[in-house]
Each structure stands twice: as structure tokens, then as C-alpha cells.
Design an enzyme around this catalytic site. Structure first.
Site, mmCIF file in Angstrom:
data_model
loop_
_atom_site.group_PDB
_atom_site.id
_atom_site.type_symbol
_atom_site.label_atom_id
_atom_site.label_comp_id
_atom_site.label_asym_id
_atom_site.label_seq_id
_atom_site.Cartn_x
_atom_site.Cartn_y
_atom_site.Cartn_z
ATOM 1 N N PRO A 119 0.834 -1.204 0.000
ATOM 2 C CG PRO A 119 -0.501 -1.455 1.868
ATOM 3 C CD PRO A 119 0.656 -2.033 1.171
ATOM 4 C CG MET A 120 1.368 5.577 -2.350
ATOM 5 S SD MET A 120 3.114 5.222 -2.697
ATOM 6 C CE MET A 120 3.034 4.769 -4.405
ATOM 7 C CB CYS A 121 -0.711 4.861 3.387
ATOM 8 S SG CYS A 121 -1.391 3.264 3.768
ATOM 9 C CB THR A 122 2.762 0.555 3.918
ATOM 10 O OG1 THR A 122 1.489 0.180 4.402
ATOM 11 C CG2 THR A 122 3.848 -0.161 4.679
ATOM 12 C CG HIS A 166 2.773 8.298 5.246
ATOM 13 N ND1 HIS A 166 3.340 9.534 5.049
ATOM 14 C CD2 HIS A 166 1.721 8.219 4.394
ATOM 15 C CE1 HIS A 166 2.662 10.193 4.133
ATOM 16 N NE2 HIS A 166 1.672 9.416 3.706
#
Lengths: 433, 531
Positions: free
Chosen positions: A211-214, A217
Site C-alpha cells: 500500500p502506498m501509505c505504508t 509513511h
């Protein structure tokens, strides 16, 4: 040796296959009639091998030594040093040359009873007429996209007679092999008669996508750091004069590796090294010679069965695994009658009219395993990104944020084209209340 | 160069696996397609050396079925001819051929040809393989016997004692030590105050701590500080306790989902696996033994470690968990430090064992670390010699036949094993394969049926007629159809599998076949047995 003696000598070959072809058996299919004409038919059959990699090299050898006299092989790739641990027809001096051409020349030279014709190009470059000339097609591919393409082509080649029945003479049976590490699978497909690649698309493990957020961030794994540099830092910093990232170029890989190491350092993550970095960038699937040998031999045997009828074909999916002992298990998988390639070829999707067009597109991509679809209604483009039509880019991107109901009416049929489809797909969109 | 050439396999068995492969010296008996197909995969993998022993000459039929002969080699000595073409596949491997009649060799002769780490026999009569392999088995060298017969394949792995150091199990059950957390893990857990957390903080807490918190609550409820869920019902209570921690009815809390999913897999007491206990119970794993085999020395060190602590060394292979980067990094570090500490202690214990037994330091720090990492999965396989299959094993095989029943067109797999023995008997008497004398097949079908009855009579099984009746006529006919047929595809398939078994025996990774495999290529199904 004079020519006549040489020919006589070559007739002595394929003793093993002759025994199987010339003796009756209760294990043969109902169409089998023992006799020398079976080997003759094997000699003259036209077989296409798709892929000249790990499986392809083995397949060419196995088929040539099973008595096949005419093989065609198609592959667009060139030879790389990392192929040599399993693609045994290639030597260090062949690096950079066409896989199809080197493999074809090698097998033709080594097995004097077999002539192999090379096609150094993408499968999409060949016409239906090209594929039509073969009796059986066998695939040793590492890409799901290419498998779907050839599967759909072979389904489309099947013709219907006037009374709506399948004209069985237009069916080209198709054997598909795949490997990953010490595991593999083989399947025998009669297009439009038995479960095809598209029917069983869910069998492929989903691609690992972080996932892009992982990635952005909360990175925890070394893979997250490499993905970050690839997805965020490279496009932003445009190194090497804005070239796109090419994992085959050492300087590009080194750039990513250095950045990924720094990022890992910041987050206290260990394990970013060259091997891992390359693995992530190229999405490398581990491969060994032995599994390729097993899966290819199993495929070649099925080709031999299909051409000669000397034994019952695989019914219809073989799972092979060799990490804990040895397992060859066979399961029968059923057709999906709503299959886009071999079934009704008409798909329906429900969506709330207030959802954005982008949401619709994401759902279409997920449901039909698409990579980058263009979407039209009839001839009206809704989303078309193409270098040939740059003027459509702005409208297309603008459409993404609009509600679906502003763009189309409920019940309208969308036309989708995508690199993983060999023809357009029609999806009827119904509004859910 | 080596790094790139072997990249796709190094990702599977690692540098340590590759080093073992490069140190291997493998002997292959025979030079038909089965032998060269095995050789091919091993040469490509980069084994140290391969010796092919064969006494035949290249025939026209070889040229039609074996890729490692070319037309110009017609009439040449097979072992050397095959070696020269196999050599081309990988310049780092030393491939050579020896001209010798296998049928005249004894085990000692083979041992005299080189210091082999593995011997593979291809397409020998079983009685021959049994005699030949006996001294090799006694010498502690693993042996693989394999055959192809028409569309039937057979593989038998025979190793007196094989050590599995790394099973490379996919997705192993995490070793969380929930019932016995080490102090560093407890310290991290004690920092957390679940009552005071906001949603943001909670959803970034690695799920192992949710499991620990639920266990803490479980113990409070039970008023027993040592309580640990034993049953499905109790694990269900844990699931409910985890759910009660939610800040948002489980929405947007991936860590909570992960914790719930992990309960049934991870909420187990930390025990010594039975395969490890079996090693500890072995006479070779005691202070009385003098063995200087590195495996047994480090296992004895492990036994002492367990006697001291009650547990195996901690492994630092932790699964990924939804979390912020810092919390996960600190958690992983706690496991790493503990694993490092345990490995250090294990190395000291190992050095003591080495010293007591009077050897130099045989086990490197790196090897010790790897051993500790996978200590839960260490195992031994004790095999039987091939000759066992001619004696007690044969009784079991016939017993199996007498209770077998095939379905539809499927003949019970044991049938093919029995038929291989019967075809051997036919060969020994008639000096030819069944179905090959040019007369109507029915004559040889009758003769082979007699051979089936004879080999069944060799066993001590009472229901001999029933057993013989379970070999269907069509299977006997099929064997006569195969006759002297050795199709290339069968050789390629069996050859590939045998090569991988050889890699397992060489690297001590993965789990080898235990110990007999039959594949019927009509259905392509495999069957594993141990007689």
C-alpha cells in the site's frame, strides 16, 4: 555416411515412441489406432512453442527427442547472464542475442531429425492466420498478460457451425506450463470446451503490491524502501536526464540502491542490498533448472498425447511441488460460463451513480485484471491516454473526478481496451440504487 | 559473475546452499537419457564435480533420445561423450566420464573412483542396485536409485542418516514466545498503556502486543498469572478480548485483523518439537559419544542450551505487522538482540563441545547463527538400504498390493512398483524386456503374469492369490507395451525430480523424499511410500 544409409539410420531412432505408437493399449484414448502412421503424424505435426526461456528451452529439446520434426518458437527476449543457470541452450557467448534464434539453431543442429523455426518478436505481432497453422500450441511463459492474450486468441479461433455448435476442427488444443521456485503447474486446455486461462484467472496469486501509505509513511521492510525510491524519488528527481527507470541498467539500479539504503537507515530497517533491490525492481521470480525440467517434460508429454492419442491427456490441471517430499497432484477444474474469453463474453457491473468515474475505473481494473484500460462509449472516448492523441489527455483526466451519472446513463455498454486483452471487452454498467 | 549467473537460484537456497552445492562430488551410474538429464540440472546448478560411469557405446537410438550426444559421437564411449557435452553447460563444474561396465562393479569399486558425496544409479535392475549400493550405504554416503519404464517413473532415496538444517518452510508459524516472553519483549510491552491510547496510536501498534494484552486480560479474568488458552473455546475468548481493544469497531484497524487471524496459529505453548526431541534422544547426542561430526556436536550444544533455559534459541525471523516504522523496528530489534545473544551462548557451548572432543573450531559463527535461526526445524531422516526393499520391505509392498484397489482407469500405484520387480524377473530369466521378441504380445503377457506370481511368492504375505489378482491384466499388457521403451519425456521428468532431491541431500535444506516415489504418467499423479 551416404544419404540413404543416414536416412535408414534415422529411422531406427525414436524406438521408445514407436513402441508406444504401434502397440495397442487400454490406456490410450478411444481415437487411438496403433500403427506406424502415428509416428509419421508426430513427425509432420506443426507445434508452436511460446517462450524460449526456462521452459521453452526444455520444451524444444523434449519435443525434438519425442519425434517431432517441425517446431516453431516465438520469443521477443534476448539472452542474459542470469538465464544460464537453467536455459541450457545458451552460452556466455550468446548473451545479447535473440533467445528464439539461438535456441532454434541449437536444437536444429543437435537433433538432426528436427527443424526449428525462430520468430524473434512479441506474440501480439502475429496474426490469427499464423496461429491457425498449428496442431497444438504449448506455452512456457512467465507473464500472465501474455498467457491471457494467447488464450483469448485461441478462443477466438474456434468457429461455430451454422447450427450454433462448436466446429471441433477449429479447436487448437493448448498446453500451458508455469513455474516458481520448486513449484509448478501444467494444464491442458481445449479452447471453448474446457476451463481456459481466463476461467481460472483467480488461481494466480495476486501480485505483491505494498500500500502506498505504508511505503510513504510507515515503511518496515527493506522492500518498502526500494518501492519508495522507485515510486516517489525517481519520478521526482528525474535522474539521468529524466530517463525512465530501467532495472537492466546497472547505474539505475545503483542509484535506487543508494537512495533505498539511506531511507532504510532513517527508519532503522536492515536488509537493503543489491540482490533484494534488483528482486523488487524486476519483480524477479526465483527459478531453478530442475523444476523447469519437470514442468516442461510434463507439458511435452501432453503434447505427445494430444497428437498421437497414445494415452489419455491430463484432466486437466497438475500441481507440482518439491520442497517437502515430491507431490504431483491432479485436479479437474471447471469452466466459468461467464468467462470473458470462452464464455458469453458479456460482463455487467453495478455501481452507485454518485461514485466517481475513477472509482468505476478502479473496480473495472480489479475485476477484469486490467493494467491501463482505455474506455469508450461507442466511439466517444471517456478515458483514452495515448501519445497519438495527446488532446484527449486533459478531458480524460478531468473525467476521473466526475460522478459516473454525469458521463453515462445506466445500462450503457462501455468498451474497454487494455494491453492484457487481445480484443475489446464490453461491460454493461447498471446503476445500483 | 557467479552472483549474476546463479541469481535466480541463490534467491532460493542462499549463498550457504550454493557453497554446499559447489563442494559436492556426485557420481552418476549410467549414461542414458535419465542419467544425462539428472546431470544437466546438476551441472547448471553448479555442483563441484560430476563423474559419469558407463560401459556402453553411443548408438543410433541414443541419438534419438538423449540430448547430450551428437551424431558425430556415434560409436564413442558413452560416459566420456556425455561428459564432454554436459561440460559445455557450465565451465565451473568438473564433468568427467569413466569407462566401466556397471554390471561388473561392486560398491567398493565405485568408492575407489572418488570421494563422492552422493551416488545416483539410473535404470539398473533393482537386485543390481541393491548389491551395488550396500557398501555405499554402509559408508554413510547417500544413494538415489531411479528408473524409467515406458510411462512409469520410480525414485528411491536411501541415506542412512540425513540432517535437515533448514526446511525453508513457507510461511512458518511465528515463534512469538507468548507463554514465555523474553525480558526485552516484556519491557517493550510494559511501555504500552492500552487504556490511554488514542485510535491513531492503537492502530499503529504491532499485533503481537495485542495478543500479549489479550493474554494478560485472559489471565486476570482467570485469576491465574500462568493461564494460557488450551482449547478452541479459550482461544475464542482471546479473540473476543482482542476485539474489545478496538477503538472503532474494527474499522481501519489492520493490526486488529492481523491479531485475530493470528490467534489460532500463534497462541500455542512454546514446546520442543518432537523432531528436535528425537535428535536429543539419540545416543549420538550425549556426552558419552566421541563423534566429531559438526551436526552432532552443535546438536549436543543445543541440547545443553535447552537443558539450561527450557527453550530453543529465539529466532529473529518475524513476520511483517501493520505498524508505524519505529514500533516495528524496535520490536524487530528486540528479537534480533535476543537471537544474537542466544546464538552467542550457543557458539560458546559449541566451542566447549569441540574442545572436549579434541577438534578445532569446525562450526563458524555464521553457521551457528543460521542453525539457531532454524533450530525449531532441525530434523534427521534415517533411511534403509535398497536391499531392505528386497527383504522386509518387499513383504510390506506385497501387503500393500493385497489391500489395494484401483479406481476406474486408475491402477493402484503400488501395482507399477510390483510390475517393475516382475519385469526385472522377466529380464533375468529371458535376457530381454517383456514384449520384445517379435511374437504376439499375448505370449509375453502370460510370461510376465507368471513373473508377477513369482515375485509375489517371494514375500511372506499370506493372501498371495489376492495380491496377484490385484494386478490388472491391462497393467501387465501395458508393461509389455512399454517393453524396452525409455521415452525421453519420462527421463526428463524423473531426471528433474532426482536432480532436485540431490540438491536437497547436498544442501541439507528442504525435506527429501521419504523414501519411494512412483509416478504414472498416464494420470501424471505421484505416490509416495516407505516400505
Amino acid at each position: 555416411m551416404s544419404t540413404s544409409v543416414e536416412n535408414k539410420s534415422k529411422r531406427e531412432r525414436f524406438h521408445a515412441i514407436r513402441r508406444l505408437c504401434e502397440n495397442a493399449s487400454e490406456f490410450a484414448t478411444q481415437y487411438f489406432s496403433p500403427g506406424p502412421e502415428n509416428l509419421q503424424f508426430i513427425r509432420e505435426a506443426r507445434i508452436l512453442v511460446i517462450g524460449a526461456g526456462g521452459l521453452g528451452c526444455e520444451l524444444l529439446k523434449d519435443l525434438a527427442l519425442s519425434g517431432f520434426g517441425q517446431l516453431d518458437v516465438i520469443d521477443m527476449d534476448t539472452i542474459d547472464l542470469s538465464n544460464l543457470n537453467r536455459q541450457f541452450l545458451f552460452r556466455e557467448s550468446d548473451i545479447g542475442h535473440s533467445k528464439a534464434e539461438v535456441a532454434a539453431a541449437f536444437v536444429s543442429r543437435r537433433v538432426s531429425t528436427c527443424k526449428v523455426m525462430a520468430h524473434h518478436c512479441a506474440i501480439e505481432e502475429k496474426s490469427p492466420a499464423f496461429y491457425k497453422q498449428f496442431h497444438v500450441i504449448v506455452c512456457g511463459l512467465d507473464s500472465i498478460k501474455a498467457r491471457r492474450w494467447i488464450n483469448s486468441m485461441l478462443c477466438d479461433l474456434v468457429e461455430m457451425s451454422e447450427d450454433g455448435e462448436i466446429d471441433s476442427s477449429t479447436i487448437i488444443p493448448f498446453v500451458d506450463g508455469g513455474t516458481e521456485g520448486f513449484k509448478g503447474n501444467v494444464r491442458v486446455i481445449y479452447p471453448k470446451m474446457t476451463a481456459c486461462v481466463e476461467c481460472l484467472l483467480d488461481l494466480y496469486p495476486p501480485q505483491v503490491n505494498y500500500p502506498m501509505c505504508t511505503i510513504a509513511h510507515t515503511p518496515r521492510l527493506p522492500e518498502h524502501c526500494v518501492e519508495y525510491v522507485k515510486a516517489i524519488e525517481w519520478p521526482k528527481e528525474k535522474p539521468f536526464d529524466g530517463e525512465s527507470l530501467d532495472a537492466d541498467r546497472a547505474e539505475h539500479v545503483d542509484w535506487v540502491l543508494e537512495r533505498a539504503k539511506s531511507r532504510a537507515e532513517i527508519f532503522g530497517i536492515k536488509g537493503v542490498d543489491h540482490r533484494l533491490c534488483l528482486g523488487v525492481l524486476k519483480r524477479i521470480i526465483p527459478a531453478v533448472a530442475s523444476t523447469n525440467a519437470v514442468v516442461a517434460a510434463s507439458c511435452a508429454l501432453e503434447v505427445l498425447k494430444l497428437v498421437s492419442n497414445m494415452a489419455m491427456p491430463l484432466d486437466n490441471y497438475l500441481n507440482f511441488s518439491q520442497t517437502d517430499g515430491v507431490h504431483c497432484a491432479v485436479v479437474q477444474l471447471d469452466r466459468n460460463h461467464k468467462c470473458l474469453a470462452c464464455g458469453e463474453n458479456k460482463a455487467v457491473m453495478h455501481i452507485e451513480p454518485t461514485a466517481t468515474f475513477e472509482t468505476l475505473m478502479e473496480r473495472l481494473k480489479e475485476k477484469f485484471h486490467l493494467t491501463s484500460p482505455d474506455i469508450r462509449v461507442g466511439t466517444r472516448p471517456l478515458y483514452v491516454i495515448s501519445d497519438l492523441m495527446p488532446e484527449l489527455k486533459e478531458t480524460s483526466e478531468g473525467n476521473l473526478i466526475r460522478p459516473v451519472s454525469e458521463l453515462i446513463d445506466g445500462g450503457v455498454e462501455l468498451l474497454l481496451t487494455d494491453p492484457s486483452l487481445n480484443r475489446a471487452l464490453t461491460v454493461q454498467i447498471n446503476f445500483a440504487e | 559473475m557467479r552472483e549474476i549467473r546463479y541469481d535466480r537460484q541463490l534467491r532460493l537456497w542462499g549463498n550457504e546452499g550454493q557453497s554446499s552445492i559447489e563442494a559436492a562430488a556426485i557420481c552418476i551410474l549410467g549414461a542414458d537419457a535419465l542419467a544425462t538429464e539428472i546431470g544437466k540440472s546438476l551441472v547448471l546448478a553448479g555442483v563441484g564435480s560430476i563423474v559419469i560411469i558407463d560401459g556402453e557405446f553411443v548408438t543410433d537410438d541414443d541419438l534419438g533420445s538423449n540430448f547430450f550426444y551428437e551424431d558425430a559421437q556415434l560409436g564413442q564411449q558413452r560416459g566420456q561423450a556425455a561428459a564432454s557435452l554436459l561440460q559445455e553447460l557450465n565451465p565451473s563444474v568438473k564433468v568427467s566420464g569413466i569407462d566401466a561396465q556397471i554390471t561388473k562393479l561392486q560398491g567398493q569399486d565405485i568408492l575407489a573412483y572418488g570421494k563422492f558425496s552422493l551416488v545416483i544409479a539410473t535404470n539398473l535392475l533393482e537386485s543390481r542396485a541393491a548389491i551395488l549400493s550396500d557398501e555405499i550405504f554402509q559408508a554413510g554416503i547417500p544413494f538415489i536409485n531411479c528408473r524409467t519404464y515406458g510411462l512409469v517413473g520410480y525414485i528411491r532415496v536411501s541415506a542412512a542418516e540425513h540432517h535437515i538444517m533448514n526446511t525453508r518452510t513457507e510461511n512458518p508459524r511465528p515463534d512469538f514466545r507468548l507463554d514465555a516472553p523474553f525480558p526485552e519483549l516484556v519491557a517493550l510491552f510494559d511501555e504500552l498503556d492500552f487504556g490511554a491510547m488514542d485510535h491513531e496510536k492503537f492502530k499503529h501498534t504491532p499485533y503481537i502486543f495485542l495478543l500479549m494484552q489479550a493474554l494478560k486480560m485472559f489471565r486476570e479474568n482467570k485469576k491465574d498469572p500462568q493461564a494460557f488458552p488450551k482449547s478452541y473455546a479459550e482461544r475464542k475468548q482471546i479473540v473476543e478480548l482482542i476485539s474489545s481493544l478496538s477503538h472503532s469497531q474494527g474499522l481501519d484497524e489492520e493490526n486488529l485483523e492481523e491479531a485475530v487471524a493470528a490467534v489460532n496459529r500463534c497462541m500455542h505453548p512454546t514446546l520442543i518439537p518432537s523432531s528436535v526431541q528425537e535428535i536429543f534422544d539419540s545416543p549420538k547426542c550425549s556426552e558419552n559419544t566421541k563423534t566429531t561430526d559438526p551436526f552432532w556436536m552443535i546438536c549436543y550444544a543445543l541440547k545443553q542450551f535447552v537443558e539450561r533455559h527450557g527453550y530453543l534459541p529465539v529466532s529473529d525471523s518475524l513476520p511483517d505487522m501493520s505498524s508505524d516504522s519505529k514500533s516495528y523496528a524496535r520490536l524487530l530489534n528486540a528479537f534480533r538482540q535476543k537471537a544474537e545473544q542466544d546464538a552467542e551462548e550457543m557458539l560458546e557451548l559449541t566451542r566447549e563441545v569441540e574442545q572436549t572432543r579434541g577438534t578445532e573450531a569446525l562450526i563458524s559463527q555464521e553457521q551457528c547463527r543460521k542453525f539457531c535461526k532454524g533450530s525449531r526445524f532441525v530434523a534427521i531422516l534415517r533411511g534403509t538400504p535398497i536391499k531392505h526393499d528386497m527383504e522386509n520391505g518387499w513383504n510390506k509392498a506385497v501387503e500393500e498390493l493385497s489391500t489395494s484397489h484401483g479406481e476406474d482407469n486408475d491402477v493402484a500405484p503400488i501395482t507399477w512398483f510390483i510390475l517393475l520387480r516382475a519385469a526385472d524377473r522377466f529380464m533375468e530369466v529371458k535376457k530381454r524386456h517383456p514384449g520384445t521378441n517379435g511374437v504376439p504380445m499375448s505370449l509375453d503377457v502370460a510370461l510376465l503374469s507368471n513373473c508377477v506370481a513369482e515375485v509375489i511368492a517371494d514375500s511372506n504375505v499370506k493372501e498371495k492369490t489376492i495380491a496377484a489378482g490385484n494386478v490388472p491384466r491391462k497393467a501387465i499388457e501395458e508393461f509389455c507395451r512399454f517393453g524396452s521403451s525409455f521415452p525421453h519425456v519420462t527421463a526428463a521428468l524423473i531426471g528433474g525430480i532426482v536432480a532436485q532431491e540431490a540438491i536437497k541431500l547436498t544442501t541439507n535444506q528442504y525435506i527429501p523424499l521419504n523414501d519411494t516415489l512412483i509416478i504414472n504418467l498416464h494420470s501424471q499423479k505421484s505416490w509416495t511410500a516407505r516400505f
